[in-house]
Design a protein around this motif. Structure first.
Motif, PDB file in Angstrom:
ATOM      1  N   ARG A 236       0.828  -1.204   0.000  1.00  0.00           N
ATOM      2  CA  ARG A 236       0.000   0.000   0.000  1.00  0.00           C
ATOM      3  C   ARG A 236       0.863   1.255   0.000  1.00  0.00           C
ATOM      4  NH1 ARG A 236      -1.692   4.021   2.772  1.00  0.00           N
ATOM      5  NH2 ARG A 236      -0.507   3.492   4.630  1.00  0.00           N
ATOM      6  N   LEU A 237       1.905   1.268   0.820  1.00  0.00           N
ATOM      7  CA  LEU A 237       2.800   2.431   0.889  1.00  0.00           C
ATOM      8  C   LEU A 237       3.567   2.637  -0.409  1.00  0.00           C
ATOM      9  CD1 LEU A 237       4.139   1.938   4.511  1.00  0.00           C
ATOM     10  CD2 LEU A 237       2.682   3.813   3.701  1.00  0.00           C
ATOM     11  N   ARG A 238       4.006   1.562  -1.038  1.00  0.00           N
ATOM     12  CA  ARG A 238       4.731   1.673  -2.311  1.00  0.00           C
ATOM     13  C   ARG A 238       3.831   2.244  -3.399  1.00  0.00           C
ATOM     14  NH1 ARG A 238       9.294   2.877  -4.864  1.00  0.00           N
ATOM     15  NH2 ARG A 238       9.425   1.813  -6.843  1.00  0.00           N
ATOM     16  N   ILE A 239       2.597   1.777  -3.472  1.00  0.00           N
ATOM     17  CA  ILE A 239       1.664   2.295  -4.474  1.00  0.00           C
ATOM     18  C   ILE A 239       1.338   3.759  -4.179  1.00  0.00           C
ATOM     19  CG2 ILE A 239      -0.681   2.079  -5.392  1.00  0.00           C
ATOM     20  CD1 ILE A 239      -0.304  -0.997  -5.087  1.00  0.00           C
TER      21      ILE A 239
ATOM     22  N   GLY B 101      -0.711  -4.878 -11.426  1.00  0.00           N
ATOM     23  CA  GLY B 101       0.616  -5.426 -11.702  1.00  0.00           C
ATOM     24  C   GLY B 101       1.560  -5.236 -10.535  1.00  0.00           C
ATOM     25  N   MET B 102       1.547  -4.039  -9.942  1.00  0.00           N
ATOM     26  CA  MET B 102       2.417  -3.769  -8.787  1.00  0.00           C
ATOM     27  C   MET B 102       2.034  -4.644  -7.606  1.00  0.00           C
ATOM     28  SD  MET B 102       3.214   0.304  -8.691  1.00  0.00           S
ATOM     29  CE  MET B 102       1.644   0.934  -9.266  1.00  0.00           C
ATOM     30  N   GLU B 103       0.727  -4.797  -7.366  1.00  0.00           N
ATOM     31  CA  GLU B 103       0.293  -5.642  -6.251  1.00  0.00           C
ATOM     32  C   GLU B 103       0.780  -7.076  -6.428  1.00  0.00           C
ATOM     33  OE1 GLU B 103      -3.923  -4.951  -6.233  1.00  0.00           O
ATOM     34  OE2 GLU B 103      -3.728  -3.160  -4.969  1.00  0.00           O
ATOM     35  N   LYS B 104       0.667  -7.601  -7.641  1.00  0.00           N
ATOM     36  CA  LYS B 104       1.113  -8.976  -7.908  1.00  0.00           C
ATOM     37  C   LYS B 104       2.625  -9.105  -7.779  1.00  0.00           C
ATOM     38  CE  LYS B 104       1.026 -13.194  -9.827  1.00  0.00           C
ATOM     39  NZ  LYS B 104       2.095 -13.879  -9.150  1.00  0.00           N
ATOM     40  N   GLN B 105       3.347  -8.204  -8.436  1.00  0.00           N
ATOM     41  CA  GLN B 105       4.810  -8.283  -8.429  1.00  0.00           C
ATOM     42  C   GLN B 105       5.389  -8.044  -7.041  1.00  0.00           C
ATOM     43  OE1 GLN B 105       6.111  -5.595 -11.498  1.00  0.00           O
ATOM     44  NE2 GLN B 105       5.517  -6.981 -13.127  1.00  0.00           N
ATOM     45  N   LEU B 106       4.845  -7.064  -6.322  1.00  0.00           N
ATOM     46  CA  LEU B 106       5.372  -6.785  -4.984  1.00  0.00           C
ATOM     47  C   LEU B 106       5.041  -7.910  -4.008  1.00  0.00           C
ATOM     48  CD1 LEU B 106       4.655  -2.963  -4.794  1.00  0.00           C
ATOM     49  CD2 LEU B 106       6.904  -4.053  -4.858  1.00  0.00           C
ATOM     50  N   THR B 107       3.854  -8.490  -4.146  1.00  0.00           N
ATOM     51  CA  THR B 107       3.501  -9.632  -3.295  1.00  0.00           C
ATOM     52  C   THR B 107       4.485 -10.775  -3.533  1.00  0.00           C
ATOM     53  OG1 THR B 107       1.168  -9.035  -3.261  1.00  0.00           O
ATOM     54  CG2 THR B 107       1.706 -11.321  -2.737  1.00  0.00           C
TER      55      THR B 107
ATOM     56  N   TYR C 289       7.505 -10.548  -4.761  1.00  0.00           N
ATOM     57  CA  TYR C 289       8.830 -10.116  -4.304  1.00  0.00           C
ATOM     58  C   TYR C 289       8.958 -10.258  -2.793  1.00  0.00           C
ATOM     59  CZ  TYR C 289      12.616  -7.035  -2.909  1.00  0.00           C
ATOM     60  OH  TYR C 289      13.737  -6.525  -2.315  1.00  0.00           O
ATOM     61  N   PHE C 290       8.020  -9.685  -2.048  1.00  0.00           N
ATOM     62  CA  PHE C 290       8.124  -9.734  -0.587  1.00  0.00           C
ATOM     63  C   PHE C 290       8.024 -11.162  -0.062  1.00  0.00           C
ATOM     64  CE2 PHE C 290       6.722  -5.144  -0.710  1.00  0.00           C
ATOM     65  CZ  PHE C 290       7.938  -4.647  -0.270  1.00  0.00           C
ATOM     66  N   ASN C 291       7.217 -11.981  -0.694  1.00  0.00           N
ATOM     67  CA  ASN C 291       7.113 -13.380  -0.261  1.00  0.00           C
ATOM     68  C   ASN C 291       8.377 -14.177  -0.581  1.00  0.00           C
ATOM     69  OD1 ASN C 291       4.592 -13.652   1.092  1.00  0.00           O
ATOM     70  ND2 ASN C 291       3.564 -13.422  -0.871  1.00  0.00           N
ATOM     71  N   SER C 292       9.182 -13.705  -1.532  1.00  0.00           N
ATOM     72  CA  SER C 292      10.419 -14.417  -1.875  1.00  0.00           C
ATOM     73  C   SER C 292      11.558 -14.083  -0.907  1.00  0.00           C
ATOM     74  CB  SER C 292      10.856 -14.069  -3.296  1.00  0.00           C
ATOM     75  OG  SER C 292      11.390 -12.753  -3.365  1.00  0.00           O
ATOM     76  N   LEU C 293      11.402 -13.024  -0.143  1.00  0.00           N
ATOM     77  CA  LEU C 293      12.435 -12.629   0.803  1.00  0.00           C
ATOM     78  C   LEU C 293      12.386 -13.509   2.035  1.00  0.00           C
ATOM     79  CD1 LEU C 293      12.043  -8.740   0.651  1.00  0.00           C
ATOM     80  CD2 LEU C 293      13.709 -10.153  -0.562  1.00  0.00           C
ATOM     81  N   GLN C 294      13.458 -13.478   2.770  1.00  0.00           N
ATOM     82  CA  GLN C 294      13.515 -14.246   4.005  1.00  0.00           C
ATOM     83  C   GLN C 294      12.913 -13.433   5.158  1.00  0.00           C
ATOM     84  OE1 GLN C 294      14.575 -17.443   4.183  1.00  0.00           O
ATOM     85  NE2 GLN C 294      14.774 -17.335   1.981  1.00  0.00           N
ATOM     86  N   ILE C 295      11.649 -13.057   5.013  1.00  0.00           N
ATOM     87  CA  ILE C 295      10.953 -12.306   6.038  1.00  0.00           C
ATOM     88  C   ILE C 295      10.331 -13.296   7.007  1.00  0.00           C
ATOM     89  CG2 ILE C 295       9.093 -10.678   6.532  1.00  0.00           C
ATOM     90  CD1 ILE C 295       9.432  -9.570   3.722  1.00  0.00           C
ATOM     91  N   LYS C 296      10.584 -13.102   8.271  1.00  0.00           N
ATOM     92  CA  LYS C 296      10.052 -14.008   9.264  1.00  0.00           C
ATOM     93  C   LYS C 296       8.592 -13.691   9.564  1.00  0.00           C
ATOM     94  CE  LYS C 296      14.477 -14.550  11.586  1.00  0.00           C
ATOM     95  NZ  LYS C 296      15.232 -14.339  12.809  1.00  0.00           N
ATOM     96  N   SER C 297       7.861 -14.717   9.960  1.00  0.00           N
ATOM     97  CA  SER C 297       6.504 -14.496  10.447  1.00  0.00           C
ATOM     98  C   SER C 297       6.614 -13.914  11.843  1.00  0.00           C
ATOM     99  CB  SER C 297       5.729 -15.814  10.506  1.00  0.00           C
ATOM    100  OG  SER C 297       5.572 -16.328   9.203  1.00  0.00           O
ATOM    101  N   GLN C 298       5.670 -13.042  12.165  1.00  0.00           N
ATOM    102  CA  GLN C 298       5.690 -12.468  13.507  1.00  0.00           C
ATOM    103  C   GLN C 298       5.238 -13.514  14.488  1.00  0.00           C
ATOM    104  OE1 GLN C 298       3.366  -8.926  13.815  1.00  0.00           O
ATOM    105  NE2 GLN C 298       4.150  -8.409  15.809  1.00  0.00           N
ATOM    106  N   GLY C 299       5.913 -13.566  15.624  1.00  0.00           N
ATOM    107  CA  GLY C 299       5.465 -14.534  16.604  1.00  0.00           C
ATOM    108  C   GLY C 299       6.522 -15.013  17.498  1.00  0.00           C
TER     109      GLY C 299
END
Length: 56
Positions: A18-21, A38-44, A46-56
Protein backbone atom coordinates in the motif's frame (compact mmCIF):
# COMPACT_ATOMS: atom_id res chain seq x y z
CA UNK A 1 9.60 12.74 19.87
CA UNK A 2 10.55 9.08 19.89
CA UNK A 3 10.74 7.04 16.71
CA UNK A 4 10.53 3.27 16.92
CA UNK A 5 12.08 1.22 14.12
CA UNK A 6 11.19 -2.40 13.66
CA UNK A 7 11.83 -5.11 11.11
CA UNK A 8 8.96 -5.88 8.78
CA UNK A 9 7.35 -9.29 8.97
CA UNK A 10 5.11 -11.19 6.58
CA UNK A 11 2.20 -9.57 8.43
CA UNK A 12 3.38 -6.21 7.06
CA UNK A 13 3.39 -7.12 3.36
CA UNK A 14 -0.02 -5.59 2.59
CA UNK A 15 1.00 -2.31 4.24
CA UNK A 16 4.36 -2.26 2.44
CA UNK A 17 2.55 -2.69 -0.87
CA UNK A 18 0.00 0.00 0.00
CA UNK A 19 2.80 2.43 0.89
CA UNK A 20 4.73 1.67 -2.31
CA UNK A 21 1.66 2.30 -4.47
CA UNK A 22 0.91 5.51 -2.54
CA UNK A 23 4.48 6.63 -3.24
CA UNK A 24 4.10 5.90 -6.96
CA UNK A 25 0.85 7.88 -7.09
CA UNK A 26 2.51 10.79 -5.26
CA UNK A 27 5.55 10.69 -7.54
CA UNK A 28 3.81 10.15 -10.89
CA UNK A 29 0.39 11.68 -10.18
CA UNK A 30 -1.61 8.51 -10.78
CA UNK A 31 -1.47 4.86 -11.66
CA UNK A 32 -3.92 2.95 -13.81
CA UNK A 33 -5.92 0.02 -12.48
CA UNK A 34 -3.74 -2.23 -14.65
CA UNK A 35 -0.53 -0.75 -13.20
CA UNK A 36 -1.88 -1.07 -9.65
CA UNK A 37 -2.81 -4.73 -10.21
CA UNK A 38 0.62 -5.43 -11.70
CA UNK A 39 2.42 -3.77 -8.79
CA UNK A 40 0.29 -5.64 -6.25
CA UNK A 41 1.11 -8.98 -7.91
CA UNK A 42 4.81 -8.28 -8.43
CA UNK A 43 5.37 -6.79 -4.98
CA UNK A 44 3.50 -9.63 -3.30
CA UNK A 45 5.70 -12.15 -5.12
CA UNK A 46 8.83 -10.12 -4.30
CA UNK A 47 8.12 -9.73 -0.59
CA UNK A 48 7.11 -13.38 -0.26
CA UNK A 49 10.42 -14.42 -1.87
CA UNK A 50 12.44 -12.63 0.80
CA UNK A 51 13.52 -14.25 4.01
CA UNK A 52 10.95 -12.31 6.04
CA UNK A 53 10.05 -14.01 9.26
CA UNK A 54 6.50 -14.50 10.45
CA UNK A 55 5.69 -12.47 13.51
CA UNK A 56 5.46 -14.53 16.60
Amino acid sequence: MNIKYDIATKNDIDELIRLRIAYMIDDFGSVTDEERAGMEKQLTDYFNSLQIKSQG
